[in-house]
Scaffold this motif. Sequence first.
Motif, mmCIF file in Angstrom:
data_model
loop_
_atom_site.group_PDB
_atom_site.id
_atom_site.type_symbol
_atom_site.label_atom_id
_atom_site.label_comp_id
_atom_site.label_asym_id
_atom_site.label_seq_id
_atom_site.Cartn_x
_atom_site.Cartn_y
_atom_site.Cartn_z
ATOM 1 N N GLY A 28 9.278 0.486 -4.811
ATOM 2 C CA GLY A 28 8.155 0.947 -3.992
ATOM 3 C C GLY A 28 8.062 2.456 -4.099
ATOM 4 N N ARG A 29 6.938 3.017 -3.676
ATOM 5 C CA ARG A 29 6.693 4.453 -3.867
ATOM 6 C C ARG A 29 7.160 5.285 -2.674
ATOM 7 N NH1 ARG A 29 6.299 4.750 -9.289
ATOM 8 N NH2 ARG A 29 4.496 3.623 -10.124
ATOM 9 N N ARG A 44 2.519 -4.199 0.368
ATOM 10 C CA ARG A 44 2.253 -2.985 1.153
ATOM 11 C C ARG A 44 0.983 -2.365 0.598
ATOM 12 N NH1 ARG A 44 5.587 -5.185 2.664
ATOM 13 N NH2 ARG A 44 7.726 -4.824 3.291
ATOM 14 N N TYR A 98 -5.298 0.713 -1.994
ATOM 15 C CA TYR A 98 -4.141 1.160 -2.776
ATOM 16 C C TYR A 98 -2.968 0.243 -2.456
ATOM 17 C CZ TYR A 98 -0.060 3.784 -4.279
ATOM 18 O OH TYR A 98 1.115 4.135 -4.874
ATOM 19 N N VAL A 99 -2.419 -0.402 -3.477
ATOM 20 C CA VAL A 99 -1.316 -1.344 -3.283
ATOM 21 C C VAL A 99 -0.036 -0.739 -3.848
ATOM 22 C CG1 VAL A 99 -0.417 -3.642 -3.808
ATOM 23 C CG2 VAL A 99 -2.880 -3.318 -3.455
ATOM 24 N N ASP A 100 0.979 -0.676 -3.012
ATOM 25 C CA ASP A 100 2.305 -0.145 -3.394
ATOM 26 C C ASP A 100 3.227 -1.358 -3.513
ATOM 27 O OD1 ASP A 100 4.801 1.045 -3.527
ATOM 28 O OD2 ASP A 100 4.741 1.850 -1.483
ATOM 29 N N LEU A 101 3.220 -1.975 -4.700
ATOM 30 C CA LEU A 101 3.936 -3.235 -4.868
ATOM 31 C C LEU A 101 5.319 -2.990 -5.450
ATOM 32 C CD1 LEU A 101 3.019 -6.441 -4.792
ATOM 33 C CD2 LEU A 101 3.741 -6.196 -7.141
ATOM 34 N N SER A 102 6.342 -3.424 -4.737
ATOM 35 C CA SER A 102 7.688 -3.175 -5.243
ATOM 36 C C SER A 102 8.359 -4.465 -5.680
ATOM 37 C CB SER A 102 8.534 -2.467 -4.172
ATOM 38 O OG SER A 102 9.207 -3.384 -3.362
ATOM 39 N N ARG A 106 11.370 0.584 4.592
ATOM 40 C CA ARG A 106 10.038 0.155 4.137
ATOM 41 C C ARG A 106 9.505 -1.002 4.964
ATOM 42 N NH1 ARG A 106 7.119 1.537 -0.510
ATOM 43 N NH2 ARG A 106 6.927 -0.657 -1.018
#
Lengths: 409, 401
Positions: free
Chosen positions: A143-144, B358, A202-206, B336
């Motif tokens: 993730g960012r 997310r 905006y998707v922060d996909l980890s 997170r």
Amino acid sequence: MGSSELEQPAPLGGVRVVAVGAFVAGNVCPLVLAELGADVVKVESLRRPEALRSYYSPDHAPIVEPSGVRTTAMFSCLTRSVRSVCIEVDQPGGSDTLRSLVESADILIENMGPGVIERWGCSYEDLTVRNPRLVMVSISGYGRTGPRGDYRAYGSSIANYLGLATVWAPDPVHFDFVAAYHGAVAAIAAHERTKQTGAGTYVDLSQVEAGTAVMAPVYLDALVNGRPWSFEHNEVPGAVLSTVVQCAGHDAWAAVELEDLDDLRTLAHLLARPEFAVSIIGDARARAAEVCDALREWAAQRTPMQVSVVLQQAGLAAAPVQNTEDLWRDPQLRTRNAFVEVDHPDVGLLEQPQSPDRMSMTPGHVRGRSRRLGEDTLDVLEEWLGMASTDAEVLRAVGAIYQVSDKVP
Amino acid sequence: MTQEDAATHRLPLSGIRVLDLSSRVGAYCGKLLADLGADVIKVERPSGDPLRRTPPFGPTPADGEQGLLFAWYNNNKRGITLDWVRTEAVPLLTELAAAANVVVASPDAREPLAGFDDPPSRPVWMSERATLCAITPYGLTGPWRHWRATPFTSFAASGQMHATGPEEGPPVAMPGQQLYDEASTRAAALVLATITSGLTAQTVDVAAHEVGAWQYQVIQRFATSGRIMTRATNFGPPPGGVWHCRDGHVDIAAHSGHHWDVFVKLLGSPEDLQDPIYCDRMMRVQLFDLLTMFITEHMANQSAPEFVARGQQMGLPCALQYRPEEFLRDEHPRARGAFVEVDHPEMGTVTLPGPVVRSVPPLVTYCRPAPVLGESNAAVYVDELGHAPSEVEEWRARGLI
């Protein structure tokens, strides 16, 4: 990808996707969208070709495209159905061209290292100034944000970090695929919302979070009761018996699971050991161990397929442990036409898995071979940006874009 | 409401109704759709979904069936009961399906769904307009379509197991049911694709077996070279792989050319790793045994957390090797918000993984724990479908719900 495709309805027909990514996660996520009909453009660089192109393969000699850049069978498999545009972002006009391309797209998928996409002037904030409808899916290992948000990661990093390596194996690509599929879900869902509201996402996909979800069965007892996962290899929680038995043949195995006491009785009768079925309630596990010994003896005389089919006919859950060749000959996959031949001018004719996304009216399918690096640069700039060929020539002259000169059908 | 407010508050699938008749192979699909805002109604037979009786269990299992797998795969879903193997269920299935945009099912010959006698032909109780999403171990067609399967046996057949485990055998299965959940994730993408395109009047047939075979690209590899992957040690180029440190293990993923230089610097440029031929990836494959001997010694002196922290600072993709419970204690996922506290009516407060995605604005939400058996029977049968409470009581007496 060709004009004939446009005539058939496709669930993602007309959706424009830019993919700035590498390795497995960064290619598989756009590939899933492309085989559902999205117009996916993979942005590449001739100066820094992605690693998947030059990855050492034990399966074939090095393959070189006419431009001198290398490619691999794996690359051609994971980037089929996608077009290749070559932009050099560090040359004059390069990052502007990339930004224009993304500003005319519906979806951007990227899995570059920390901070890279921002350095190219393609942060979500930059891009939405002129394209507020943009859906950007940023795929990363951790993730960012968060304490490890600036970490570099590959699939094996995540398999080790999440604990899959200690309970199974440090698989190098598993969580790339898991994240890529979740990325496809997020991209389509966000695109659907944009159609409803006009606003982008905006998707922060980890890989860690996608991995946490599919690892849940291993985590739940620890999360809720503080009891760590403590099962032996091939032991299934709650099953009366789960085992891998050696069969006749070289390195030949079958997997058998007995889910309840009825299954145990069925197997005892099948093995002509009805005495095991008597008073089975007493100590099911001890009985299961005895039946398991009998099963081993019985299976050793038969091939994995013989074992599996006889047990299936008795109503039990069993399957051959298939190796690479078994899978290639797999009767279920062959019957369902799960393979497709794809010809590539440099890689040659190769049998690949067809899209498993079976839809009765609009099946996912291979839309074309993987492309040589920069094979579609001029076409895409013209189609998407209406760029005049004279302007494209200027960019080409300064090295901001690259187009393969030989056209191959 | 401004456009921004609308986007903030609207989930992509709000207003979409999903009827979830699936078994564990398809359970994660409905969960993903529910996370995205769909109203997913899990339909259980009156005996309850088998996952309610599958371990691990909640803290006080004596009080009821507290299967944690059920709690995980069905959070955000509503729940009703209907004995859908009985022919008498067909009229109610018809009414339920008429109100649904999507039906998710896992046809299984051992527990046949009434009115769905001849897959892939559609159930008699489904309209032509809605999406039928079938998620099964082997698919709706083909010689193995009726094969009984569990996550364990499915994984064995998928090609991912044979090359894993000790060289002498036996091969080892991945624990859990990740193959099923991957199939369910792809199926969710297909359901979303039908919704966003309006091409809903079709049947989706996702087979976990095919997703697994596709995923590892073994077909392509075998077709290329005829090589059968084995459980023998995979001689990837050092320093890739897992190394023992003095206080733990670290994994190094050195896939790019410059990673070797970074790694050598990180170790303080020891003498025995200085030969320039080691910069060539092919040479490192060839000299795997030699380099492994050198590197093992150097890594044994390292502290794992310090190595990872410094390595990441210098740009080396490396990671701690955790046991599952160690990962759950790590601060990163907590920071997170990777987990949610769920107030479960029978178990009390339990911690489960949260929705995966997310985003800004949010695409997913957590809103309800998994249903207790038949929790929404009155809400669905009486309030929505308009049946009299006495009718519902009569179905219950007959064991239909």
